[in-house]
Design a protein around this motif. Structure first.
Motif, short mmCIF file in Angstrom:
data_model
loop_
_atom_site.label_atom_id
_atom_site.label_comp_id
_atom_site.label_asym_id
_atom_site.label_seq_id
_atom_site.Cartn_x
_atom_site.Cartn_y
_atom_site.Cartn_z
N ALA A 174 2.21 14.58 7.02
CA ALA A 174 0.65 14.99 6.66
C ALA A 174 0.52 14.21 5.43
O ALA A 174 -0.67 13.64 5.12
N GLN A 175 1.55 14.43 4.31
CA GLN A 175 1.33 14.10 3.12
C GLN A 175 1.30 12.42 2.88
O GLN A 175 0.41 11.92 2.18
N ILE A 176 1.99 11.90 3.95
CA ILE A 176 1.98 10.39 3.69
C ILE A 176 0.69 9.89 4.39
O ILE A 176 -0.04 8.97 3.75
N ASP A 177 0.22 10.57 5.44
CA ASP A 177 -0.95 10.14 6.01
C ASP A 177 -2.10 10.36 4.70
O ASP A 177 -3.14 9.39 4.78
N LEU A 178 -2.14 11.50 4.19
CA LEU A 178 -3.17 11.51 2.97
C LEU A 178 -2.94 10.68 1.87
O LEU A 178 -4.13 10.03 1.38
N SER A 179 -1.84 10.26 1.69
CA SER A 179 -1.59 9.09 0.79
C SER A 179 -2.19 7.79 1.18
O SER A 179 -2.54 6.80 0.22
N TYR A 180 -2.25 7.61 2.33
CA TYR A 180 -2.59 6.15 2.90
C TYR A 180 -4.37 6.29 2.77
O TYR A 180 -4.93 5.14 3.11
N THR A 181 -4.82 7.32 2.55
CA THR A 181 -6.36 7.37 2.45
C THR A 181 -6.66 6.61 1.03
O THR A 181 -7.66 6.26 0.77
N GLU A 182 -5.86 6.55 0.10
CA GLU A 182 -6.05 5.75 -0.92
C GLU A 182 -5.22 4.64 -0.90
O GLU A 182 -3.88 4.33 -0.84
N VAL A 183 -5.91 3.38 -0.85
CA VAL A 183 -5.15 2.00 -0.61
C VAL A 183 -5.16 1.31 -1.89
O VAL A 183 -6.15 1.24 -2.58
N ASN A 184 -3.83 0.95 -2.30
CA ASN A 184 -3.52 0.26 -3.56
C ASN A 184 -2.88 -0.91 -3.40
O ASN A 184 -2.50 -1.22 -2.28
N ALA A 185 -2.89 -1.75 -4.31
CA ALA A 185 -2.62 -3.13 -4.08
C ALA A 185 -1.08 -3.17 -4.08
O ALA A 185 -0.42 -2.64 -5.26
N PRO A 186 -0.49 -3.91 -3.11
CA PRO A 186 0.96 -4.09 -3.22
C PRO A 186 1.48 -5.22 -3.90
O PRO A 186 2.52 -5.02 -4.31
N VAL A 187 0.67 -5.80 -4.28
CA VAL A 187 1.07 -7.07 -5.38
C VAL A 187 -0.05 -7.56 -6.32
O VAL A 187 -1.18 -7.01 -6.08
N SER A 188 0.10 -8.31 -7.55
CA SER A 188 -0.78 -8.75 -8.27
C SER A 188 -1.39 -9.99 -7.84
O SER A 188 -0.50 -10.79 -7.19
N GLY A 189 -2.52 -10.30 -7.91
CA GLY A 189 -3.11 -11.75 -7.35
C GLY A 189 -4.63 -11.58 -7.16
O GLY A 189 -5.32 -10.64 -7.54
N MET A 190 -5.32 -12.67 -6.60
CA MET A 190 -6.82 -12.43 -6.44
C MET A 190 -7.01 -12.17 -5.01
O MET A 190 -6.45 -12.28 -4.31
N ILE A 191 -8.04 -11.02 -5.05
CA ILE A 191 -8.38 -10.45 -3.75
C ILE A 191 -9.60 -10.97 -3.05
O ILE A 191 -10.53 -11.54 -3.81
N SER A 192 -9.52 -11.24 -2.00
CA SER A 192 -10.58 -11.56 -1.37
C SER A 192 -11.82 -10.70 -0.93
O SER A 192 -12.04 -9.57 -1.64
N LEU A 193 -12.79 -11.31 -0.23
CA LEU A 193 -13.88 -10.35 0.12
C LEU A 193 -13.47 -9.21 0.90
O LEU A 193 -12.45 -9.47 1.81
#
Length: 429
Positions: A174-193
């Protein structure tokens, strides 16, 4: 009497004219003989001559390619819920760990609390079972209860402990699912639309955005099998840093005051098999793209400036002319006279032309003044300086490139000749 005198006069005049005609013819024959003698006495032509021998040649090879980013990541929604917020500006650069999206958290927070309560309940059950097992053990030691009763108490303890572990695992999930509600960048770079608008329902697995690292970038291209073979030979014979040098060029980026944009990198992958349909080998080169001007998907040109050809014959390109039967060079015979030799051409290495057939070791090839030489000319052979002479335009009568030479080349030579001719006429006048 007069008729006889006139006849004598005409006879004398005719004889005189006949003599003059014969003298004139004799003069022409003598002049022609002198000219023929001058042509036979034409001095040998000075020209640089090189002796053919096998040596190694470095080629600069260019290939079409397409830019890739092997570390590109697609950001996915991993839990279901309403997309509540987007925390970045589309098309901007993001750093690893930056928060990108927020999916509604309330349902998952409630689930976490429920699982926490289940864990507490399981812990209480373990505590009770532990106390019972200890008490039954003491009674068993006093022979107050049977062994079956003691074993049952211990089994109840193990069941309670298993239930606690299960409750703890549910809480972790349940805590993992809760953490997935905040989506963070896995790498550095230019993000799309963003692929999902705020307020829409996210249903996993669903693509939310793409992050493309732009430094470094990778370029994939195909090498002819011969080039790949040469590179492998070169890697075995010398430092890989020389063999693996690569230059990326972006066509269409040049201007009147600037060359096309380029990056310098390294060949970091050379395939282990030849494609049967194309007879090519897959290759990849990596480049530092610090200014982030080059983008994945862009078509570019990749140059490998140090592809070697080992043990080949090569002559300056200017030494090769086009004959009636194909490419040819002038070689010297034993008497120092020129003769044509038809050859088969290989690759061009800068100012040098690789010859695959037609030449033998020791052949002497004329490498300068080609435009003023004909088959059968006597050559005053000069040592080859190693510098490839510039191509000549033999439109003038004298193709010599010396500054003090008479005549000239092309239009400029014709103008100088005309000026000299006019000067001579003015002097005669």
């Amino acid at each position: 009497m007069r008729p006889n005198l006139m006849n004598c006069t005409l006879g004398f005049g005719g004889a005189l004219l006949l003599s003059l005609a014969l003298v004139g013819c004799g003069g022409d024959d003598q002049q022609s003989a002198q000219q023929g003698g001058n042509q036979q006495q034409k001095p040998p032509t000075k020209a640089e001559v090189m002796e053919v021998e096998a040596h190694d040649v470095s080629l600069s090879k260019e290939y079409p390619a397409q830019i890739r980013s092997n570390r590109e990541v697609t950001v996915m929604g991993r839990v279901e819920g309403i997309l509540e917020a987007r925390h970045y500006r589309e098309g901007s650069m993001v750093e690893k760990g930056d928060e990108l999206f927020t999916i509604e958290q309330a349902p998952y927070e409630a689930t976490v609390k429920q699982r926490q309560a289940d864990v507490q309940s399981a812990k209480a059950e373990v505590y009770r079972a532990q106390r019972d097992a200890e008490r039954y053990q003491r009674l068993y030691n006093q022979n107050s209860i049977s062994q079956q009763q003691r074993d049952q108490a211990q089994a109840d303890l193990r069941t309670a402990q298993a239930a606690q572990a299960q409750a703890q695992a549910a809480l972790d999930s349940a805590q993992i699912d809760l953490s997935y509600t905040e989506v963070n960048a896995p790498v550095s770079g230019m993000i799309s639309l963003s692929e999902v608008n705020v307020g829409n329902l996210v249903q996993p697995p669903q693509e939310l955005a793409t992050i493309t690292p732009l430094n470094p970038i990778e370029v994939r291209f195909s090498l002819p099998a011969d080039d790949a073979f040469s590179l492998r030979q070169q890697r075995q014979k010398e430092d890989e840093g020389v063999a693996d040098t690569a230059i990326l060029t972006a066509p269409g980026t040049e201007s009147a005051s600037r060359d096309a944009l380029q990056l310098r990198g390294k060949l970091d992958f050379l395939g282990s098999r030849v494609d049967e349909s194309t007879s090519t080998v897959q290759a990849e080169a990596a480049f530092q793209n610090e200014d982030q001007l080059f983008l994945p998907g862009q078509f570019v040109r990749v140059t490998l400036p140090n592809v070697m050809r080992y043990d080949v014959y090569a002559v300056p390109s200017i030494a090769v002319t086009e004959g009636l039967k194909g490419p040819q060079v002038f070689v010297l015979d034993d008497e120092g006279k020129t003769e044509t030799r038809f050859v088969s051409l290989g690759e061009i290495a800068g100012d040098w032309q690789i010859i695959t057939e037609g030449l033998n070791p020791g052949d002497r090839v004329v490498v300068s003044g080609i435009g003023s030489i004909s088959p059968g000319d006597q050559i005053d052979a000069q040592p080859f300086t190693g510098k490839v002479p510039k191509p000549q335009n033999n439109a003038g009568e004298n193709p010599s490139q010396e500054p003090d030479a008479q005549g000239g080349e092309g239009v400029a030579g014709a103008q100088r000749d005309a000026q000299k001719a006019n000067g001579g006429q003015n002097g005669a006048n």
